[in-house]
Design an enzyme around this catalytic site. Structure first.
Site, short mmCIF file in Angstrom:
data_model
loop_
_atom_site.label_atom_id
_atom_site.label_comp_id
_atom_site.label_asym_id
_atom_site.label_seq_id
_atom_site.Cartn_x
_atom_site.Cartn_y
_atom_site.Cartn_z
N ASP A 193 0.83 -1.22 0.00
CA ASP A 193 0.00 0.00 0.00
C ASP A 193 0.86 1.28 0.00
O ASP A 193 1.62 1.51 0.93
CB ASP A 193 -0.88 -0.07 1.27
N HIS A 367 -4.20 4.57 6.49
CA HIS A 367 -3.08 4.02 5.71
C HIS A 367 -1.74 4.29 6.37
O HIS A 367 -1.55 5.32 7.02
CB HIS A 367 -3.09 4.61 4.29
ZN ZN Z 1 -8.12 1.01 -0.69
ZN ZN Z 2 -9.39 0.51 2.45
#
Ligand code: ZN
Ligand code: ZN
Length: 554
Positions: A193, A367
């Site tokens: 990510d 995130h």
């Molecule tokens: Zn996502």
């Molecule tokens: Zn997500």
């Protein structure tokens, strides 16, 4: 004996924010990781959602064994209803992710034919030659996993969306140990990510919003409206707990908010004390000093609850002077204008409006920031590294970060959608570009959901374009002349006159039925006209032209 090679083919999410989809292929087996959608950019006005092009999967349909989900966010599951029509394969996911999928598929009438297979974090599935282990990770929603996939060519790790929250609200910790164990064993490739690679340090824990939210709820002179993403169950849980702590009760407004709370609560993934919930029909009469309401629509989606409340066009709730309005959500790039316009409406009503972290943390990201991304690279120590989930600059910077960390023993592969990679014993090779891109979907408004039509540009040109032009006086909110309707490629002029006259009547009626604030908010009025006209034109002509309302300020 030579190991068979492994192919990785990203079909979405590498080079844009949204529509995540990664294909892994080994011999005669293909698995697809996530099937997300993306909200259209401004230049695609008139299109509801965007999904990845799955031509590659259709060409290899006999090999596709399953779709494996990392979590239930729209950018990971939103394309499923469209893809399953073409490719009805089993779907693997955790309980909450599948509950959201179930809701989606039901709306599209696809639930009965779907093959949903629930998995547990820590559990495993064998899918063709792929042995998948689900590793628990923390994020902004619940029941999220990363995937460790054992293939004949080696282990692949896909992080899904994650941050490393040391103090998650539900007490379930990020499973660092399993990542470390795979790192020790040896990992062929890590897909990770990239969203927050521009942020130094660590992403704060979800708990970081408690103090400021509690302070605002305690000090609020009247009712409190809090908007966050309806999938942010940990945030919603905190708001419930805060309301209880300051002696207020809680209401839920907005379809997605109500549905998701019901699902999470029903699964035992949320705690709501007895007697805590204000029934929606009682919201208007309930003591405002004892009220906190969670409202969906934090991104000012035109027909969402918060947008409508802000312009005083909601059945259940209004925002009044001295009410407190809190945006507890990040602003997705591209939505700034509509969000600030919505907040302006709330300021005009003399509400106390809070929307950023200037006075204390109201929102934290789900995130990983740089330090967590570095930690991931340190734990997994892969041979190959592929940044995903980001626009190109984010993928680029994530690749640079990996270079700096220095734990990737082979190659860092900076690639975009459609670039296939073959991992062999000799190395990782960029192979042919497969068909990849964005497919525009016109999903219809919620009540016409069964008439879903997938349209690409070609189809679009067949049904033509309709441009209603409306002149509104910004100050009086009055229409200055009858609306004009310009069309291209929609109807031949002889049989079109009557339909277009009807279209004008629809526009007039839509505007008449809107209040002054809606009329001054062009985002809202355009969307209302688009929805009403779409329904009318489809009924009259069975066509679905692209409708692009234009409002002239006079
Ligand atoms: Zn996502
Ligand atoms: Zn997500």
């Amino acid at each position: 004996m030579r190991k068979p090679s492994l192919w990785a083919i990203p079909l979405g999410g590498l080079g844009e924010f949204g529509m995540n989809m990664l294909v892994l292929r080994c011999g005669e087996d293909i698995i697809v990781i996530d099937a997300g959608m993306m909200f259209p950019e401004a230049e695609l006005l008139g299109v509801d959602i965007v999904i990845p092009d799955i031509t590659y999967l259709k060409q290899n349909r006999d090999k596709v064994r399953a779709i494996v989900l990392t979590h239930g966010h729209e950018d990971h599951i939103g394309a499923l209803p469209y893809i399953l029509r073409d490719l009805n394969v089993p779907i693997y996911g955790t309980g909450f992710a599948l509950a959201l999928v179930r809701k989606r598929l039901k709306e599209h009438g696809l639930l009965d034919s779907a093959d949903l297979r629930e998995v547990q974090p820590g559990g495993r599935s064998q899918i063709g030659c792929f042995g998948v282990e689900y590793i628990y990770v923390t994020h902004s929603t619940i029941d999220c996993v990363a995937l460790a996939i054992r293939t004949p060519a080696g282990v692949v790790i896909h992080t899904g969306d994650y941050k490393m929250d040391p103090t998650p609200i539900d007490g379930r910790p990020f499973d660092l140990h399993t990542f470390a164990a795979y790192g020790k064993e040896g990992v062929l490739a890590l897909f990770s990510d990239s969203t927050n690679v521009e942020r130094p340090g660590y992403t704060p824990s979800e708990r970081a919003v408690w103090t400021r939210l509690e302070e605002l709820c305690r000090a609020a002179p009247r009712k409190v409206l809090i908007s966050c993403f309806a999938s942010s169950i940990p945030r919603i849980q905190q708001v419930v707990d805060i309301a209880a702590a300051v002696g207020r009760k809680i209401g839920f407004v907005g379809r997605s908010m109500v549905d998701n709370v019901e699902i999470a609560h029903g699964m035992g993934l949320m705690r709501i004390p007895d007697g805590m919930v204000i029934r929606s029909q009682d919201l208007r009469s309930f003591d405002p000093k004892k009220t906190v309401v969670l409202v969906s629509g934090s991104q000012a989606e035109p027909m969402s609850s918060l947008s409508r409340i802000a312009v005083d066009n909601h059945r259940l709730l209004s925002v009044d002077a001295e009410d407190t309005g809190i945006l507890s959500a990040g602003i997705i790039p591209g939505n700034e204008k509509s969000i600030f316009r919505m907040l302006d409406h709330m300021f005009r009503r003399r509400a106390l409006v809070y929307y950023d972290n200037a006075g204390g943390t109201l929102h934290v990201s789900g995130h990983a920031s740089q330090e967590e991304q570095k930690l991931m690279l340190n734990l997994v120590r892969p041979k190959y590294f592929v940044p995903l989930h980001g626009e190109y600059r984010q993928l680029f910077r994530h690749a640079a970060l990996a270079q700096q960390v220095g734990t990737v023993s082979g190659e860092i592969l900076l690639i975009e959608d459609g670039q296939s990679i073959e991992f062999t014993e000799e190395g990782a090779f960029r192979r042919e570009q497969v068909a990849a891109g964005r497919v525009c979907v016109d999903s219809g408004s919620l009540e016409e959901i069964e008439e879903v039509v997938i349209r690409d540009r070609k189809h679009l040109s067949e049904d033509g374009i309709v441009v209603p032009i409306i002149a509104i006086d910004k100050h009086t909110g009055r229409m200055e002349s009858r609306p004009e309707v310009v069309t291209r490629g929609f109807l031949a002029s002889d049989d079109g006159t009557e339909v277009l006259e009807g279209a004008r009547a629809v526009i007039l009626k839509t505007i008449e039925q809107s209040n002054a604030e809606e009329k001054s908010d062009w985002g809202v009025i355009k969307e209302k006209i688009r929805v009403d006209l779409k329904r009318y034109l489809n009924k009259q002509t069975s066509k679905r032209p692209l409708i692009l309302p234009v409002i002239l300020e006079v």
